[in-house]
Motif scaffolding. Structure first.
Motif, PDB file in Angstrom:
ATOM      1  N   ARG A  16       0.823  -1.202   0.000  1.00 56.53           N
ATOM      2  CA  ARG A  16       0.000   0.000   0.000  1.00 56.53           C
ATOM      3  C   ARG A  16       0.864   1.262   0.000  1.00 56.53           C
ATOM      4  O   ARG A  16       0.593   2.223  -0.723  1.00 56.53           O
ATOM      5  N   VAL A  17       1.913   1.236   0.816  1.00 55.31           N
ATOM      6  CA  VAL A  17       2.814   2.391   0.888  1.00 55.31           C
ATOM      7  C   VAL A  17       3.566   2.559  -0.432  1.00 55.31           C
ATOM      8  O   VAL A  17       3.682   3.672  -0.960  1.00 55.31           O
ATOM      9  N   VAL A  18       4.077   1.461  -0.969  1.00 56.65           N
ATOM     10  CA  VAL A  18       4.813   1.517  -2.238  1.00 56.65           C
ATOM     11  C   VAL A  18       3.906   1.996  -3.356  1.00 56.65           C
ATOM     12  O   VAL A  18       4.292   2.863  -4.161  1.00 56.65           O
ATOM     13  N   ASP A  19       2.696   1.467  -3.432  1.00 58.33           N
ATOM     14  CA  ASP A  19       1.767   1.877  -4.494  1.00 58.33           C
ATOM     15  C   ASP A  19       1.420   3.364  -4.384  1.00 58.33           C
ATOM     16  O   ASP A  19       1.312   4.058  -5.407  1.00 58.33           O
ATOM     17  N   ALA A  20       1.242   3.839  -3.164  1.00 61.13           N
ATOM     18  CA  ALA A  20       0.926   5.259  -2.968  1.00 61.13           C
ATOM     19  C   ALA A  20       2.097   6.135  -3.414  1.00 61.13           C
ATOM     20  O   ALA A  20       1.898   7.193  -4.033  1.00 61.13           O
ATOM     21  N   ALA A  21       3.312   5.699  -3.119  1.00 60.01           N
ATOM     22  CA  ALA A  21       4.492   6.461  -3.527  1.00 60.01           C
ATOM     23  C   ALA A  21       4.657   6.428  -5.046  1.00 60.01           C
ATOM     24  O   ALA A  21       4.993   7.446  -5.666  1.00 60.01           O
ATOM     25  N   ILE A  22       4.409   5.275  -5.657  1.00 59.81           N
ATOM     26  CA  ILE A  22       4.496   5.170  -7.118  1.00 59.81           C
ATOM     27  C   ILE A  22       3.493   6.116  -7.766  1.00 59.81           C
ATOM     28  O   ILE A  22       3.828   6.848  -8.718  1.00 59.81           O
ATOM     29  N   ASP A  23       2.263   6.141  -7.260  1.00 63.11           N
ATOM     30  CA  ASP A  23       1.251   7.047  -7.818  1.00 63.11           C
ATOM     31  C   ASP A  23       1.693   8.504  -7.703  1.00 63.11           C
ATOM     32  O   ASP A  23       1.519   9.291  -8.648  1.00 63.11           O
ATOM     33  N   GLU A  24       2.264   8.854  -6.555  1.00 62.67           N
ATOM     34  CA  GLU A  24       2.655  10.248  -6.327  1.00 62.67           C
ATOM     35  C   GLU A  24       3.779  10.671  -7.264  1.00 62.67           C
ATOM     36  O   GLU A  24       3.725  11.739  -7.886  1.00 62.67           O
ATOM     37  N   PHE A  25       4.808   9.831  -7.400  1.00 62.98           N
ATOM     38  CA  PHE A  25       5.946  10.202  -8.241  1.00 62.98           C
ATOM     39  C   PHE A  25       5.644  10.041  -9.733  1.00 62.98           C
ATOM     40  O   PHE A  25       6.316  10.651 -10.559  1.00 62.98           O
ATOM     41  N   LEU A  64      12.686   4.061  -7.131  1.00 66.59           N
ATOM     42  CA  LEU A  64      13.551   3.850  -8.296  1.00 66.59           C
ATOM     43  C   LEU A  64      14.244   2.491  -8.227  1.00 66.59           C
ATOM     44  O   LEU A  64      14.411   1.818  -9.249  1.00 66.59           O
ATOM     45  N   GLU A  65      14.625   2.082  -7.027  1.00 63.01           N
ATOM     46  CA  GLU A  65      15.253   0.769  -6.874  1.00 63.01           C
ATOM     47  C   GLU A  65      14.254  -0.341  -7.181  1.00 63.01           C
ATOM     48  O   GLU A  65      14.592  -1.318  -7.865  1.00 63.01           O
ATOM     49  N   VAL A  66      13.029  -0.203  -6.694  1.00 64.37           N
ATOM     50  CA  VAL A  66      11.985  -1.184  -6.986  1.00 64.37           C
ATOM     51  C   VAL A  66      11.748  -1.267  -8.491  1.00 64.37           C
ATOM     52  O   VAL A  66      11.655  -2.357  -9.065  1.00 64.37           O
ATOM     53  N   THR A  67      11.687  -0.103  -9.137  1.00 63.86           N
ATOM     54  CA  THR A  67      11.490  -0.053 -10.588  1.00 63.86           C
ATOM     55  C   THR A  67      12.626  -0.759 -11.313  1.00 63.86           C
ATOM     56  O   THR A  67      12.399  -1.571 -12.215  1.00 63.86           O
ATOM     57  N   GLY A  68      13.862  -0.453 -10.902  1.00 70.47           N
ATOM     58  CA  GLY A  68      15.029  -1.067 -11.533  1.00 70.47           C
ATOM     59  C   GLY A  68      15.050  -2.573 -11.356  1.00 70.47           C
ATOM     60  O   GLY A  68      15.379  -3.310 -12.296  1.00 70.47           O
ATOM     61  N   MET A 103       5.497   0.097 -21.472  1.00 74.59           N
ATOM     62  CA  MET A 103       4.100   0.101 -21.882  1.00 74.59           C
ATOM     63  C   MET A 103       3.238  -0.737 -20.947  1.00 74.59           C
ATOM     64  O   MET A 103       2.060  -0.421 -20.722  1.00 74.59           O
ATOM     65  N   GLU A 104       3.814  -1.789 -20.392  1.00 74.12           N
ATOM     66  CA  GLU A 104       3.080  -2.640 -19.457  1.00 74.12           C
ATOM     67  C   GLU A 104       3.049  -2.058 -18.044  1.00 74.12           C
ATOM     68  O   GLU A 104       2.223  -2.462 -17.227  1.00 74.12           O
ATOM     69  N   ASN A 105       3.954  -1.127 -17.773  1.00 79.16           N
ATOM     70  CA  ASN A 105       4.046  -0.510 -16.449  1.00 79.16           C
ATOM     71  C   ASN A 105       4.080   1.020 -16.613  1.00 79.16           C
ATOM     72  O   ASN A 105       5.095   1.658 -16.324  1.00 79.16           O
ATOM     73  N   PRO A 106       2.979   1.615 -17.054  1.00 82.22           N
ATOM     74  CA  PRO A 106       2.990   3.045 -17.391  1.00 82.22           C
ATOM     75  C   PRO A 106       3.328   3.963 -16.221  1.00 82.22           C
ATOM     76  O   PRO A 106       3.944   5.015 -16.424  1.00 82.22           O
ATOM     77  N   LYS A 107       2.957   3.594 -15.002  1.00 82.24           N
ATOM     78  CA  LYS A 107       3.283   4.453 -13.860  1.00 82.24           C
ATOM     79  C   LYS A 107       4.786   4.464 -13.605  1.00 82.24           C
ATOM     80  O   LYS A 107       5.375   5.520 -13.350  1.00 82.24           O
TER      81      LYS A 107
END
Length: 207
Positions: A16-25, A64-68, A103-107
């Motif tokens: 929940r925390v990670v998803d909220a941060a992803i949405d914000e950034f 960014l680390e999670v994304t990488g 394209m599969e991970n637009p956020k």
């Protein structure tokens, strides 16, 4: 990086925390992103946020680390099925895979695009410096395989070349973002140009 208290949370709350941060950034630059919106969307107290992270930069670096890590896992699994490709074709496929991942991970792609346009050069340089080693290692392993298969010069300085390729990859993305836009549909021709230069050099073949 997150504090131990973050990793001790139940998985559902961490997500929940990670998803909220992803949405914000994904929707705001680093400068305009707000901790208040992150905690509100995650449904946690602001004091709890600072039990998990030092500050906004801390959570941004973690995202960014999670994304990488997600992208590297995606590409590593893809590479395992592409042994038939030579090094340069494989590099092109990796860029194409990166486009599919975006394209599969637009956020996550939006976060990366906003970061490329980051206006604070020192902040950008610091973050890229933290991300580069994983990319370098991945490329070093690819080049070692290319050397073993006889596709690349056996005298190639693998470490230096991986460093260059990482930075060329960043530069291609920056050029595309600033001069073309966010539409990935036309990205690969720029990759082709860069790979052709790497493979054949800049010298006129007729001279």
């Amino acid at each position: 990086m997150p504090k131990p208290t973050f990793f001790n949370l139940p998985e559902e709350k961490r997500i929940r925390v990670v998803d909220a941060a992803i949405d914000e950034f994904a929707n705001n630059s680093f400068q305009t992103a707000g901790v208040n919106r992150i905690v509100d969307n995650a449904g946690i107290a602001k004091g709890s946020f600072y039990q998990y992270f030092n500050d906004k930069e801390d959570v941004f670096r973690y995202i960014l680390e999670v994304t990488g890590e997600r992208k590297l896992k995606y590409l590593t699994e893809m590479v395992a099925n592409l042994e038939k490709y030579d090094f340069f074709d494989l590099m092109k496929e990796l860029f194409a895979g990166g486009i599919r991942f975006a394209m599969e991970n637009p956020k996550l792609a939006a976060i990366g695009n906003r970061f490329i346009k980051e206006t604070d050069p020192l902040f950008k340089e610091k973050i890229l410096g933290e991300m580069a080693p994983k990319s370098n290692l991945f490329l070093e392993q690819m080049m070692e395989k290319g050397i073993a298969k006889g596709e690349l010069d056996p005298h190639l300085d693998v470490r230096f070349s991986a460093y260059l390729l990482t930075n060329i990859s960043i530069s291609i993305s920056e050029y595309y973002q600033f001069h073309v836009g966010d539409d990935y549909q036309h990205f690969l021709p720029y990759v082709d140009k860069a790979l052709a230069m790497l493979k054949h050099g800049m010298k006129n073949p007729q001279t």
